[in-house]
Structures are given as C-alpha cells and as structure tokens.
Scaffold this motif. Structure first.
Motif, mmCIF file in Angstrom:
data_model
loop_
_atom_site.group_PDB
_atom_site.id
_atom_site.type_symbol
_atom_site.label_atom_id
_atom_site.label_comp_id
_atom_site.label_asym_id
_atom_site.label_seq_id
_atom_site.Cartn_x
_atom_site.Cartn_y
_atom_site.Cartn_z
ATOM 1 N N ASP A 86 0.834 -1.203 0.000
ATOM 2 C CA ASP A 86 0.000 0.000 0.000
ATOM 3 C C ASP A 86 0.866 1.250 0.000
ATOM 4 O O ASP A 86 0.607 2.220 -0.722
ATOM 5 C CB ASP A 86 -0.924 0.010 1.221
ATOM 6 C CG ASP A 86 -2.163 -0.851 1.021
ATOM 7 O OD1 ASP A 86 -2.461 -1.187 -0.127
ATOM 8 O OD2 ASP A 86 -2.825 -1.178 2.020
ATOM 9 N N GLN A 90 1.042 3.906 -3.011
ATOM 10 C CA GLN A 90 0.278 5.112 -2.691
ATOM 11 C C GLN A 90 0.662 6.207 -3.676
ATOM 12 O O GLN A 90 1.848 6.434 -3.928
ATOM 13 C CB GLN A 90 0.592 5.573 -1.263
ATOM 14 C CG GLN A 90 -0.168 6.810 -0.820
ATOM 15 C CD GLN A 90 -1.606 6.508 -0.436
ATOM 16 O OE1 GLN A 90 -1.978 5.361 -0.266
ATOM 17 N NE2 GLN A 90 -2.403 7.539 -0.290
ATOM 18 N N SER A 99 -4.147 4.861 1.900
ATOM 19 C CA SER A 99 -4.753 3.537 1.753
ATOM 20 C C SER A 99 -4.389 2.665 2.939
ATOM 21 O O SER A 99 -3.460 2.949 3.688
ATOM 22 C CB SER A 99 -4.290 2.881 0.446
ATOM 23 O OG SER A 99 -2.878 2.751 0.433
ATOM 24 N N TRP A 222 -13.860 0.614 0.421
ATOM 25 C CA TRP A 222 -13.233 0.443 -0.896
ATOM 26 C C TRP A 222 -14.038 1.312 -1.859
ATOM 27 O O TRP A 222 -15.195 1.017 -2.155
ATOM 28 C CB TRP A 222 -13.258 -1.022 -1.308
ATOM 29 C CG TRP A 222 -12.510 -1.321 -2.579
ATOM 30 C CD1 TRP A 222 -11.944 -0.444 -3.453
ATOM 31 C CD2 TRP A 222 -12.242 -2.630 -3.122
ATOM 32 N NE1 TRP A 222 -11.336 -1.087 -4.487
ATOM 33 C CE2 TRP A 222 -11.506 -2.436 -4.324
ATOM 34 C CE3 TRP A 222 -12.547 -3.932 -2.711
ATOM 35 C CZ2 TRP A 222 -11.076 -3.507 -5.100
ATOM 36 C CZ3 TRP A 222 -12.122 -4.987 -3.501
ATOM 37 C CH2 TRP A 222 -11.397 -4.784 -4.690
ATOM 38 N N LEU A 231 -9.542 3.485 -4.057
ATOM 39 C CA LEU A 231 -9.025 3.697 -2.706
ATOM 40 C C LEU A 231 -9.528 2.580 -1.800
ATOM 41 O O LEU A 231 -10.732 2.411 -1.626
ATOM 42 C CB LEU A 231 -9.491 5.047 -2.158
ATOM 43 C CG LEU A 231 -9.194 5.313 -0.677
ATOM 44 C CD1 LEU A 231 -7.690 5.389 -0.426
ATOM 45 C CD2 LEU A 231 -9.902 6.581 -0.202
ATOM 46 N N THR A 233 -9.205 1.537 2.086
ATOM 47 C CA THR A 233 -8.732 2.139 3.314
ATOM 48 C C THR A 233 -9.573 1.694 4.504
ATOM 49 O O THR A 233 -10.544 0.958 4.352
ATOM 50 C CB THR A 233 -8.715 3.674 3.192
ATOM 51 O OG1 THR A 233 -7.943 4.233 4.251
ATOM 52 C CG2 THR A 233 -10.136 4.250 3.206
#
Length: 292
Positions: A86, A90, A99, A222, A231, A233
């Motif tokens: 991630d 990023q 994320s 998501w 994204l 997260t």
C-alpha cells in the motif's frame, strides 16, 4: 545451465532459465525472487528440516483458506507485506486519503444498499451512523462513486464468522453510491476491536512470536469512481486501546477518526434514537487516474 553447481553458482543457473520468458516484467520478478530466496537460504543456513516445515506450513495455508477465510491474505497482513505494498503504491505527491489493506474479510456478492439504509441486517448493538463524502484533490464532490463498506459487530466478529447464527446471510456490509454532492450515508452497529484469527496456520506465527494479535476498532472502505484511482482504506477509533499495536500495521495516524458518542436523541438522518449511539464522519479524497 551448467553442471557441478555450487552454493553460489546455482542462483545464476536458475535465473538464466527465465531469460526466454514472454514477459519482461515476469522475468524481472522471478529473477529477483530467486535471488532473494537463495540469499535468504544462504544467510540463514536454512536446513532441510526447516524448509520441509515451511512447505508444510504453506500447504496448511491452502487448506485453511476458503472464500470467507483468506488465510494467505492474513499471512501477508501480519508480515506487514500488505501495508508495505500500500505504501509503495500510494500515489506520490498527492493529497489523496491514505490507503490501508483490504484484509481477509472482504467478500464478493455483498448487497447493494440505498443511502440511509440500515445495513446491520437486524443485528443488535450500539447504533452507528456513518456519513462520508467522496471528493477529488481540489475538494470537488465525486458523484456516482461506488463505496464498499464492511466491519465487525460489537463483539468483534464479522458476518462470515457467524454463518450459523446468520444462516449464511451477509450483514454489516454493503455497496453504496455517492450522490451528486459526493455524499453517502448509512446506519449500522458499532464495531469493536478483535484478535486476528489464530486458529489457523497464521496463529502459529503469532504465538511463536509472542506478539499482539489485536486489531483496533475500524471500518473498511473500498471506493471506486470513473477517472480516479481506487481507494482501499480503513478508519480507526482514535482512542482504541490497541491503536498502537495493530497486528497488521494499518492504523496510521492519518486514518484515526473520532467515533463520537451521543446520548439518546436525534441522529444525523433525522430519526429519533432512544439509546446511546455513535457517529462517524469522514471526507475521502481520491487521486486522479493519470494513466487514463
């Protein structure tokens, strides 16, 4: 390829077998993988018994995995590899929301829900009202974003861990869409911190390392929208007792939020709630998809 291979020369011999690969990226990945695997074996003086134990562990990972239990994903998570990827991927130099890993409890086939829906599927717990806004890096709303969300219940269990009580039905997860103002909102129940599953092969690592198996309270998201990078997260309870020892290394400062506690009264959706409830608000910033 050569004969009479030595501890050092065998690495190059294996790497050369990928010279005819049809994909340069495939070749590069496996040449480097072989290099690091061989270096690891040489540096640690790996024994045959240890390698057979490792192969047995990998076999157990496969046996433990199923659509609702992703043990291989969990291994990647607890080794920090998921979060490393991630961080590597990023979008650099942007103001996009950070994320955080997908986790092992995402499932396909989640129900679609309208904004304002109660996605708890009737499970009992402290009511939680989530209000999100999807924006671009200029602060403009992103309409029509597809928002996956999922979380545990008040005991720290996901729906896929409660197949008997839920009779295979999904709960506390849904797919929503942002409106013209980029907003989405829903009602559910408040999640709780929980231990990662330790009844499978990954649990053996956790116990052998004598490390924390806890994840702080969080909600998954998501978010996908045309013209933007997806994204994945999570939002974490800022004052969770396990915020500083997340077993999967995902609870970054930038993703810590206030799960605001309220007494009985009027909820954000205008309904009256006759018990204490929690609200969570957040603006999710998407990075433009520059590859389009």
């Amino acid at each position: 390829m050569g004969r009479n291979l030595t501890e050092q020369s065998i690495t190059a011999a294996v790497q050369q077998t990928f010279d005819t690969a049809t994909s340069e990226r495939f070749r590069a990945l496996f040449v480097n993988l072989v290099q690091h695997l061989h270096d690891f074996a040489r540096e640690t003086r790996l024994t045959g018994d240890e390698w057979f134990t490792a192969m047995g562990f990998i076999e157990e990972l496969g046996k433990a995995s199923r659509p609702t239990r992703q043990e291989v994903v969990l291994l990647s998570d607890i080794l920090g590899l998921s979060m490393l990827l991630d961080i590597i991927n990023q979008p650099g130099g942007t103001s996009a929301t950070d994320s955080a890993l997908l986790g092992p409890f995402y499932v396909e086939g989640r129900p679609e829900a309208a904004n304002g829906a109660d996605i708890s599927h009737g499970l009992t717990g402290t009511p939680m009202f989530v209000t999100g806004r999807v924006i671009d890096e200029q602060g403009s709303p992103v309409a029509g974003a597809r928002v996956d969300t999922w979380h545990s219940d008040g005991g720290g269990f996901y729906d896929v861990q409660q197949t008997e009580t839920l009779h295979g039905e999904l709960a506390m997860r849904a797919l929503l869409s942002s409106d013209d103002n980029g907003q989405f909102w829903y009602r559910s129940i408040t999640p709780r911190y929980y231990p990662v599953p330790t009844d499978g092969p990954c649990g053996q690592i956790m116990r052998a390392a004598n490390r924390s198996e806890m994840r702080p309270q969080h909600v998954h998201f998501w978010i996908r929208a045309e013209g933007y990078q997806p994204l994945i997260t999570q939002l974490f309870l800022r004052d969770d007792p396990y915020i500083d020892c997340d077993a999967v290394f995902a609870a970054q400062d930038s993703l810590q939020a206030d799960f605001v506690r309220h007494g009985p009264g009027t909820a954000p959706d205008g309904t009256t709630v006759d018990e204490p409830f929690v609200t969570l608000e957040w603006a999710f910033t998407l990075a433009a998809d520059t590859d389009r």
